[in-house]
Design an enzyme around this catalytic site. Structure first.
Site, PDB file in Angstrom:
ATOM      1  N   ARG A   1       1.026  -1.103  -0.243  1.00 21.76           N
ATOM      2  CA  ARG A   1      -0.158  -0.148  -0.008  1.00 21.76           C
ATOM      3  C   ARG A   1       0.711   1.140   0.181  1.00 21.76           C
ATOM      4  O   ARG A   1       1.812   1.527   1.018  1.00 21.76           O
ATOM      5  CB  ARG A   1      -0.871  -0.121   1.345  1.00 21.76           C
ATOM      6  CG  ARG A   1      -1.609   1.336   1.434  1.00 21.76           C
ATOM      7  CD  ARG A   1      -2.781   1.260   2.610  1.00 21.76           C
ATOM      8  NE  ARG A   1      -3.967   0.496   1.998  1.00 21.76           N
ATOM      9  CZ  ARG A   1      -5.160   0.598   2.589  1.00 21.76           C
ATOM     10  NH1 ARG A   1      -5.292   1.280   3.652  1.00 21.76           N
ATOM     11  NH2 ARG A   1      -6.033  -0.184   1.978  1.00 21.76           N
TER      12      ARG A   1
ATOM     13  N   HIS B   1      -7.409   1.040  -6.323  1.00 23.18           N
ATOM     14  CA  HIS B   1      -7.536   0.009  -5.149  1.00 23.18           C
ATOM     15  C   HIS B   1      -8.119  -1.230  -5.677  1.00 23.18           C
ATOM     16  O   HIS B   1      -9.424  -1.527  -5.472  1.00 23.18           O
ATOM     17  CB  HIS B   1      -8.430   0.641  -4.079  1.00 23.18           C
ATOM     18  CG  HIS B   1      -8.183   0.008  -2.666  1.00 23.18           C
ATOM     19  ND1 HIS B   1      -7.395  -1.089  -2.426  1.00 23.18           N
ATOM     20  CD2 HIS B   1      -8.835   0.346  -1.725  1.00 23.18           C
ATOM     21  CE1 HIS B   1      -7.474  -1.336  -1.297  1.00 23.18           C
ATOM     22  NE2 HIS B   1      -8.480  -0.508  -0.526  1.00 23.18           N
TER      23      HIS B   1
ATOM     24  N   GLN C   1     -10.236  -3.918  -3.533  1.00 23.63           N
ATOM     25  CA  GLN C   1     -11.464  -3.345  -3.106  1.00 23.63           C
ATOM     26  C   GLN C   1     -12.503  -3.699  -4.105  1.00 23.63           C
ATOM     27  O   GLN C   1     -13.524  -4.173  -3.861  1.00 23.63           O
ATOM     28  CB  GLN C   1     -11.103  -2.089  -2.761  1.00 23.63           C
ATOM     29  CG  GLN C   1     -12.651  -1.489  -2.073  1.00 23.63           C
ATOM     30  CD  GLN C   1     -13.078  -1.852  -0.845  1.00 23.63           C
ATOM     31  OE1 GLN C   1     -12.017  -2.073   0.184  1.00 23.63           O
ATOM     32  NE2 GLN C   1     -14.063  -2.458  -0.753  1.00 23.63           N
TER      33      GLN C   1
ATOM     34  N   ASP D   1     -17.440   6.799  -0.840  1.00 19.81           N
ATOM     35  CA  ASP D   1     -16.144   6.741  -0.309  1.00 19.81           C
ATOM     36  C   ASP D   1     -15.880   8.238   0.425  1.00 19.81           C
ATOM     37  O   ASP D   1     -16.723   9.064   0.124  1.00 19.81           O
ATOM     38  CB  ASP D   1     -14.925   6.267  -1.230  1.00 19.81           C
ATOM     39  CG  ASP D   1     -13.835   6.117  -0.497  1.00 19.81           C
ATOM     40  OD1 ASP D   1     -13.616   5.781   0.662  1.00 19.81           O
ATOM     41  OD2 ASP D   1     -12.566   6.427  -1.405  1.00 19.81           O
TER      42      ASP D   1
ATOM     43  N   CYS E   1     -16.320   1.322   0.774  1.00 16.64           N
ATOM     44  CA  CYS E   1     -15.255   0.468   0.969  1.00 16.64           C
ATOM     45  C   CYS E   1     -14.691   0.427   2.340  1.00 16.64           C
ATOM     46  O   CYS E   1     -14.004  -0.385   2.907  1.00 16.64           O
ATOM     47  CB  CYS E   1     -13.901   1.062   0.110  1.00 16.64           C
ATOM     48  SG  CYS E   1     -13.668   2.812   0.196  1.00 16.64           S
TER      49      CYS E   1
ATOM     50  N   ARG F   1     -13.288  -8.946   0.853  1.00 18.76           N
ATOM     51  CA  ARG F   1     -11.790  -8.640   0.600  1.00 18.76           C
ATOM     52  C   ARG F   1     -10.966  -9.598   1.159  1.00 18.76           C
ATOM     53  O   ARG F   1     -10.075 -10.123   0.135  1.00 18.76           O
ATOM     54  CB  ARG F   1     -11.594  -7.473   1.477  1.00 18.76           C
ATOM     55  CG  ARG F   1     -11.954  -5.900   1.304  1.00 18.76           C
ATOM     56  CD  ARG F   1     -11.350  -5.433   0.050  1.00 18.76           C
ATOM     57  NE  ARG F   1      -9.991  -5.407   0.245  1.00 18.76           N
ATOM     58  CZ  ARG F   1      -9.279  -4.601   0.775  1.00 18.76           C
ATOM     59  NH1 ARG F   1      -9.996  -3.172   1.298  1.00 18.76           N
ATOM     60  NH2 ARG F   1      -7.996  -4.249   0.650  1.00 18.76           N
TER      61      ARG F   1
HETATM   62  N1   CP Z   1     -11.131  -0.377   2.363  1.00 16.32           N
HETATM   63  C1   CP Z   1      -9.877  -0.626   2.810  1.00 16.32           C
HETATM   64  O1   CP Z   1      -8.921  -0.853   2.125  1.00 16.32           O
HETATM   65  O2   CP Z   1      -9.798  -0.529   4.166  1.00 16.32           O
HETATM   66  P1   CP Z   1      -8.522   0.030   5.242  1.00 16.32           P
HETATM   67  O3   CP Z   1      -7.893   1.205   4.441  1.00 16.32           O
HETATM   68  O4   CP Z   1      -8.659  -0.178   6.548  1.00 16.32           O
HETATM   69  O5   CP Z   1      -7.438  -1.093   4.662  1.00 16.32           O
HETATM   70  N1  NVA Z   2     -10.145   6.600  -1.014  1.00 16.29           N
HETATM   71  C1  NVA Z   2      -9.929   5.992   0.340  1.00 16.29           C
HETATM   72  C2  NVA Z   2      -9.628   4.702   0.202  1.00 16.29           C
HETATM   73  C3  NVA Z   2      -9.531   4.008   1.554  1.00 16.29           C
HETATM   74  C4  NVA Z   2      -9.727   2.338   1.476  1.00 16.29           C
HETATM   75  C5  NVA Z   2      -8.379   6.542   0.535  1.00 16.29           C
HETATM   76  O1  NVA Z   2      -7.431   6.390  -0.190  1.00 16.29           O
HETATM   77  O2  NVA Z   2      -7.982   7.017   1.798  1.00 16.29           O
END
Ligand code: CP
Ligand code: NVA
Length: 307
Positions: free
Chosen positions: A103, A130, A133, A222, A262, A290
């Site tokens: 990430r 993502h 997701q 989101d 998400c 997930r």
């Molecule tokens: N939806 C998602 O990716 O959650 P986290 O940021 O908690 O991993």
């Molecule tokens: N758009 C959000 C998604 C988190 C899972 C972010 O990038 O923070």
């Protein structure tokens, strides 16, 4: 199948459905507590440059259920691209571990990580997309509605990594997708161009939320400020206020509309408590999936490596 899973656009329609078939099988085995050690002895390095709940928990638990082991590398551990060059970390981890999940902020960094890793790299979110997701979300819609292809899916909110991944999916499967954002918060232009050129889906980008959710089967939202955009949060709250997914907005959608997010959610901002906790919400099914979908992705990538 490609070595890495960095974007849904890396997959063919056939590969997407193969992942869903395996997801179904693994979910059933998990439910029955039937052993499915398809990755016995495999190790997964998880690199996090941003915080996470679902991604960490679902990957770590998932690989354990597959008979493998995960290492959690926190933002302060590696300092990827800061303490050490991305390409060096890629080559070092490839000597220890069989899979990498990362990430990161910059999408170019995960591309570099994949380029220099000899083992498969899975994108656990970047500023751009993502994919894990949206694979889980699509699987969840299949479970609830039986199809992805004859329904209207409306995303309301920021044209962020989640919106870009929906558009990537629309470049591979025929969707009826509406992306509704305030002007100048639209999704990535090149991604949209590419999906439109693929010619499979009907994709609209509009700014009126009432029009966007009209007759929608799925309404997805989101956060308005993603990780890394905290400084803009207050300003964005004002701009995005008309885009809140609340009971009033949902009156314009189909009666049986499914609501997705998400997570993590900012309750009272992009979505109300009433909607998130209400009968239309399938957000916790989505969160659960997930894990199942990522297990299938890991198994497929490892099988692919053996070929
Ligand atoms: N939806 C998602 O990716 O959650 P986290 O940021 O908690 O991993
Ligand atoms: N758009 C959000 C998604 C988190 C899972 C972010 O990038 O923070």
């Amino acid at each position: 199948m490609k070595k890495d899973f960095l974007s849904i656009a890396d997959l063919t329609r056939e590969e997407i459905y193969e992942i869903f078939d395996l997801t179904r099988e693994l979910k059933e085995k998990t439910r029955r507590r039937e052993e499915h050690h398809l990755l016995k002895g495999y190790t997964l390095a998880m690199i996090f440059a941003k915080p996470s709940a679902r991604t960490r928990i679902s990957f770590e638990t998932g690989i354990y259920q597959l008979g493998g082991y995960a290492l959690y590398l926190a933002p302060t551990d590696i300092g990827i691209g800061k303490r050490e060059a991305v390409k060096d970390i890629a080559r070092v981890i490839s000597r220890y571990n069989n899979l990498i999940m990362a990430r990161l902020f910059d999408h170019a960094d995960i591309e570099e990580l994949a380029e220099y890793s000899s083992v498969p790299v899975i994108n656990g979110l970047t500023d751009y997309n993502h994919p894990c997701q949206i694979m889980a979300d699509a699987f969840t819609i299949l479970e609830h509605l039986g199809s992805l292809e004859n329904i209207k899916i409306t995303y309301v909110g920021d044209g962020n990594n989640i919106a870009n991944s929906w558009i990537n999916l629309a470049s591979r499967l025929p969707l009826n997708l509406v992306i509704c954002t305030p002007r100048s918060y639209e999704p990535d232009k090149a991604t949209l161009e590419n999906a439109l050129q693929a010619g499979l889906s009907k994709i609209e980008v509009i700014s009126d939320p009432v029009e966007a959710v009209k007759d929608a089967d799925v309404v997805y939202t989101d956060v308005w400020a993603s990780m890394g955009q905290e400084a803009e949060a207050e300003e964005r709250k004002k701009i995005f206020k008309p885009y809140q997914v609340n009971a009033e907005l949902l009156k314009h959608a189909k009666k049986e509309v499914k609501v997705m997010h998400c997570l993590p959610a900012h309750r009272g901002d992009e979505i109300t408590d009433e909607v998130l906790d209400g009968p239309h919400s399938i957000v916790f099914d989505e969160a659960e999936n997930r894990m199942h979908v990522q297990k299938a992705i890991m198994v497929k990538l490892v099988e692919n490596q053996k070929r």
